[in-house]
Structure formats: structure tokens, C-alpha cells
Design a protein around this motif. Structure first.
Motif, PDB file in Angstrom:
ATOM      1  N   LEU A 114    -111.381 -30.058  96.698  1.00  0.00           N
ATOM      2  CA  LEU A 114    -110.774 -29.139  95.735  1.00  0.00           C
ATOM      3  C   LEU A 114    -111.549 -29.155  94.425  1.00  0.00           C
ATOM      4  CD1 LEU A 114    -106.945 -29.806  96.186  1.00  0.00           C
ATOM      5  CD2 LEU A 114    -108.306 -27.908  97.098  1.00  0.00           C
ATOM      6  N   GLU A 115    -111.951 -30.354  94.047  1.00  0.00           N
ATOM      7  CA  GLU A 115    -112.674 -30.540  92.786  1.00  0.00           C
ATOM      8  C   GLU A 115    -113.992 -29.760  92.772  1.00  0.00           C
ATOM      9  OE1 GLU A 115    -112.722 -34.763  91.818  1.00  0.00           O
ATOM     10  OE2 GLU A 115    -114.600 -34.433  90.707  1.00  0.00           O
ATOM     11  N   LEU A 125    -103.272 -32.837  87.769  1.00  0.00           N
ATOM     12  CA  LEU A 125    -102.962 -31.420  87.969  1.00  0.00           C
ATOM     13  C   LEU A 125    -103.443 -30.559  86.812  1.00  0.00           C
ATOM     14  CD1 LEU A 125     -99.430 -30.319  89.158  1.00  0.00           C
ATOM     15  CD2 LEU A 125    -101.670 -29.485  89.866  1.00  0.00           C
ATOM     16  N   PHE A 153    -100.444 -40.118  95.381  1.00  0.00           N
ATOM     17  CA  PHE A 153    -100.671 -38.968  96.260  1.00  0.00           C
ATOM     18  C   PHE A 153    -100.139 -39.229  97.670  1.00  0.00           C
ATOM     19  CE2 PHE A 153    -104.001 -38.636  92.998  1.00  0.00           C
ATOM     20  CZ  PHE A 153    -103.829 -37.327  92.588  1.00  0.00           C
ATOM     21  N   GLN A 154    -100.442 -40.407  98.189  1.00  0.00           N
ATOM     22  CA  GLN A 154     -99.921 -40.760  99.512  1.00  0.00           C
ATOM     23  C   GLN A 154     -98.409 -40.911  99.464  1.00  0.00           C
ATOM     24  OE1 GLN A 154    -102.927 -44.133  99.565  1.00  0.00           O
ATOM     25  NE2 GLN A 154    -102.471 -43.918 101.750  1.00  0.00           N
ATOM     26  N   LEU A 167     -96.631 -27.270  92.952  1.00  0.00           N
ATOM     27  CA  LEU A 167     -96.598 -28.714  92.739  1.00  0.00           C
ATOM     28  C   LEU A 167     -96.235 -29.019  91.292  1.00  0.00           C
ATOM     29  CD1 LEU A 167     -97.174 -31.653  93.588  1.00  0.00           C
ATOM     30  CD2 LEU A 167     -99.591 -31.231  93.087  1.00  0.00           C
ATOM     31  N   GLN A 168     -96.813 -28.254  90.393  1.00  0.00           N
ATOM     32  CA  GLN A 168     -96.526 -28.459  88.983  1.00  0.00           C
ATOM     33  C   GLN A 168     -95.043 -28.249  88.671  1.00  0.00           C
ATOM     34  OE1 GLN A 168     -98.009 -25.705  85.871  1.00  0.00           O
ATOM     35  NE2 GLN A 168     -99.144 -27.476  85.117  1.00  0.00           N
ATOM     36  N   ILE A 201    -103.034 -32.850  99.549  1.00  0.00           N
ATOM     37  CA  ILE A 201    -103.718 -33.573  98.466  1.00  0.00           C
ATOM     38  C   ILE A 201    -103.624 -35.088  98.621  1.00  0.00           C
ATOM     39  CG2 ILE A 201    -103.389 -31.683  96.822  1.00  0.00           C
ATOM     40  CD1 ILE A 201    -101.240 -33.489  95.461  1.00  0.00           C
ATOM     41  N   ALA A 202    -102.971 -35.548  99.684  1.00  0.00           N
ATOM     42  CA  ALA A 202    -102.812 -36.991  99.880  1.00  0.00           C
ATOM     43  C   ALA A 202    -104.139 -37.677 100.195  1.00  0.00           C
ATOM     44  CB  ALA A 202    -101.801 -37.268 100.991  1.00  0.00           C
ATOM     45  N   ARG A 237    -109.073 -34.049  98.026  1.00  0.00           N
ATOM     46  CA  ARG A 237    -109.010 -33.864  96.564  1.00  0.00           C
ATOM     47  C   ARG A 237    -110.401 -33.624  96.003  1.00  0.00           C
ATOM     48  NH1 ARG A 237    -105.409 -38.154  96.987  1.00  0.00           N
ATOM     49  NH2 ARG A 237    -106.774 -39.647  95.966  1.00  0.00           N
ATOM     50  N   ASP A 277     -98.323 -28.937 104.091  1.00  0.00           N
ATOM     51  CA  ASP A 277     -97.896 -28.513 102.765  1.00  0.00           C
ATOM     52  C   ASP A 277     -98.834 -29.124 101.726  1.00  0.00           C
ATOM     53  OD1 ASP A 277     -97.081 -31.159 102.212  1.00  0.00           O
ATOM     54  OD2 ASP A 277     -95.032 -30.751 102.853  1.00  0.00           O
ATOM     55  N   LEU A 336    -100.762 -25.355  93.912  1.00  0.00           N
ATOM     56  CA  LEU A 336    -100.834 -26.320  92.810  1.00  0.00           C
ATOM     57  C   LEU A 336     -99.814 -25.974  91.729  1.00  0.00           C
ATOM     58  CD1 LEU A 336    -104.684 -26.891  92.396  1.00  0.00           C
ATOM     59  CD2 LEU A 336    -103.019 -28.352  93.544  1.00  0.00           C
ATOM     60  N   TYR A 380    -106.566 -28.526  86.773  1.00  0.00           N
ATOM     61  CA  TYR A 380    -106.635 -27.274  87.526  1.00  0.00           C
ATOM     62  C   TYR A 380    -105.936 -26.109  86.838  1.00  0.00           C
ATOM     63  CZ  TYR A 380    -108.625 -30.070  91.200  1.00  0.00           C
ATOM     64  OH  TYR A 380    -109.456 -30.896  91.900  1.00  0.00           O
ATOM     65  N   PHE A 389     -98.341 -31.264  99.447  1.00  0.00           N
ATOM     66  CA  PHE A 389     -98.206 -32.712  99.268  1.00  0.00           C
ATOM     67  C   PHE A 389     -99.066 -33.491 100.262  1.00  0.00           C
ATOM     68  CE2 PHE A 389     -94.218 -30.947  97.625  1.00  0.00           C
ATOM     69  CZ  PHE A 389     -94.147 -31.554  96.381  1.00  0.00           C
ATOM     70  N   GLN A 390     -99.006 -33.065 101.521  1.00  0.00           N
ATOM     71  CA  GLN A 390     -99.849 -33.721 102.528  1.00  0.00           C
ATOM     72  C   GLN A 390    -101.313 -33.439 102.260  1.00  0.00           C
ATOM     73  OE1 GLN A 390     -97.290 -31.708 105.656  1.00  0.00           O
ATOM     74  NE2 GLN A 390     -98.207 -33.362 106.850  1.00  0.00           N
ATOM     75  N   ALA A 396     -96.430 -37.745  99.627  1.00  0.00           N
ATOM     76  CA  ALA A 396     -96.775 -36.867 100.755  1.00  0.00           C
ATOM     77  C   ALA A 396     -95.620 -36.747 101.750  1.00  0.00           C
ATOM     78  CB  ALA A 396     -98.030 -37.373 101.454  1.00  0.00           C
ATOM     79  N   THR A 420    -104.926 -21.383  93.836  1.00  0.00           N
ATOM     80  CA  THR A 420    -104.157 -22.296  92.975  1.00  0.00           C
ATOM     81  C   THR A 420    -102.642 -22.232  93.152  1.00  0.00           C
ATOM     82  OG1 THR A 420    -104.046 -20.695  91.173  1.00  0.00           O
ATOM     83  CG2 THR A 420    -105.929 -22.214  91.182  1.00  0.00           C
TER      84      THR A 420
END
Lengths: 110, 110
Positions: B23-24, A85, A11-12, B81-82, B14-15, B20, B9, B78, A88, B11-12, A15, B75
Motif C-alpha cells: 500500500l505504501e 492511517l 494490525f494483527q 477504517l478511520q 492490512i494485518a 502494508r 475485509d 481506509l 494516507y 482489517f485482514q 484483524a 482509499t
DNA sequence: ATTATATGTAACCAAATGGTTGTATGTCAA
DNA sequence: TTGACATACAACCATTTGGTTACATATAAT
């Protein structure tokens, strides 16, 4: 043997846009640090640091070849990201996603 | 109208492990800041900052309800991201991934 | 042997990140 | 209306991050 302390996780690692671009160019073929550096305006040292972070996250592997150090993509952490992912997927109403899920739940079926 | 500058964004966003986890817990049900804060040892202010980052990345939405502010999962980032990840699927030799790709390439077929 | 190329690494720096405390404001309940 | 609860926000701080330059070492080419 001591375990290599994994300082960075996937994840990091992803990023940063520079590191994502590195993954992108490295995915196609094994590349040396200098070759990769030529894709950026930043210094080679900076690129090296990014590669170390990617390596720490398990996203790349390297081998020495003469005076060059060649890096290649390692996909395992990306697969883990995908499974993170996938949890989700149920939250967006998407028939395709559900179909995928069905497939995954039956992946022992060859 | 001025466009909301999207400082972060996906990516940052969820880093960070705290984000995270947010979100869960938010995925299951709409939750207030205080309720979410109770899941962490850090201060409510810190949690609020994380929520602002998630919001800036488009990963959450909020609405006021009385004195509470309720957040829910969004979502769309996400899914993006997928699709970023899916480009790399071809790099792990996996029949399942290839099958998924076939499905995706034909997703207009209802 | 000398020079050019490729990398390693230390020292340094500014800005971003992830947290804190303190204070102010808005809403609900008694 | 008074107090409790929920949030907003400013100011501050230490650490991490992402970059730099300078110098050292290893290998290749002439």
C-alpha cells in the motif's frame, strides 16, 4: 529485566472480528472474562486466547480482583494505528482531512 | 449480475506487513506487479497473491496496459477504517481528538 | 467442609495463511 | 518468427490461527 516479547501487533490484533467486538464491549467498562464470554457463543477458553492476543498487542490491561480477572481497554496502540492511517489521508480529497492535518501539524499550540 | 464476494475485509488486508508495504509503495504511483516485486525478496507469485487480497478488500484497483498490470491505491476502505477508529478517540484524553470530533460533527459547515 | 464459580493451561484439531515451484499464455522487440 | 518479458494459475507445503475438550487450581458462598 527482559523485555516482554510483543508477539502480536495492533494490525494483527484487530484483524479478527471477535477481538474487535471484545474491544468494543471492554471500552465501556472493565469486564471479567466470564462476563465477556457471555457475549459470544464460543467457549471461555477461546475468549481467553483472544484476550491474550489483545494483551500482547498492548490493547488491553488486566488486574485480578478476587477470583475474577478484569480487563480494560488500553488505547495507545489505537493511537499509533491512527497515525499510520493519517499518512494516507492525503490520498483522499477531503477538506476535513486536510484541516485535521493542519491542526495536527500545530498541536503544540495550546 | 452476481455480486463479487468480498472475501477479505480491510482489517485482514492490512494485518500483513507485506501488504502494508505494498500500500505504501503503491500510494505514490501506479505500479506494475514486477516493479512491486522488486521491492521484496519473495517471489512475484507471492506478491500477486497479496495484491489479490488487497483487491478483494477494495484497497487497490488494477488495469491492464500492454503486457503489464498496473495497480493503484483505493482509499475508501481506509476511510471506513478511520471512522471505525474514530469511535475510540473518546477513550484517550486528548484535546486535539476532541477538537477533531467537533469539526467532524459540523462537517456540513463549509 | 463442601460446593459452586472463575480462571489457567495442556493437548488436540481443521482450516486458513503465506509461501514455494512449475507450466502455460499473452505481448513486445529484434 | 523467435526470444524475452509480464502475467496467470495450479499444485503443493509448513506454519499459524482459531477453535475445541479435559483437567487443575484458586476463591467465594453456604
Amino acid at each position: 529485566m527482559l523485555e516482554e516479547t510483543q508477539k502480536y501487533d495492533v494490525f494483527q490484533a484487530i484483524a479478527d472480528p471477535t477481538r474487535r467486538k471484545l474491544l468494543e464491549i471492554i471500552a465501556v467498562e472493565e469486564l471479567s472474562i466470564s462476563t465477556m464470554s457471555s457475549h459470544f457463543t464460543m467457549s471461555r477458553t477461546a475468549v481467553t486466547k483472544h484476550l491474550h492476543i489483545l494483551e500482547s498487542a498492548g490493547l488491553v490491561n488486566s488486574r485480578k480482583s478476587g477470583r475474577e480477572k478484569l480487563y480494560r481497554l488500553e488505547t495507545e496502540p489505537l493511537q499509533k494505528l491512527q497515525s499510520w492511517l493519517s499518512i494516507y489521508e492525503q490520498y483522499w480529497d477531503n477538506k476535513l482531512a486536510k484541516l485535521k492535518k493542519v491542526i495536527e501539524d500545530n498541536q503544540d499550540v495550546e
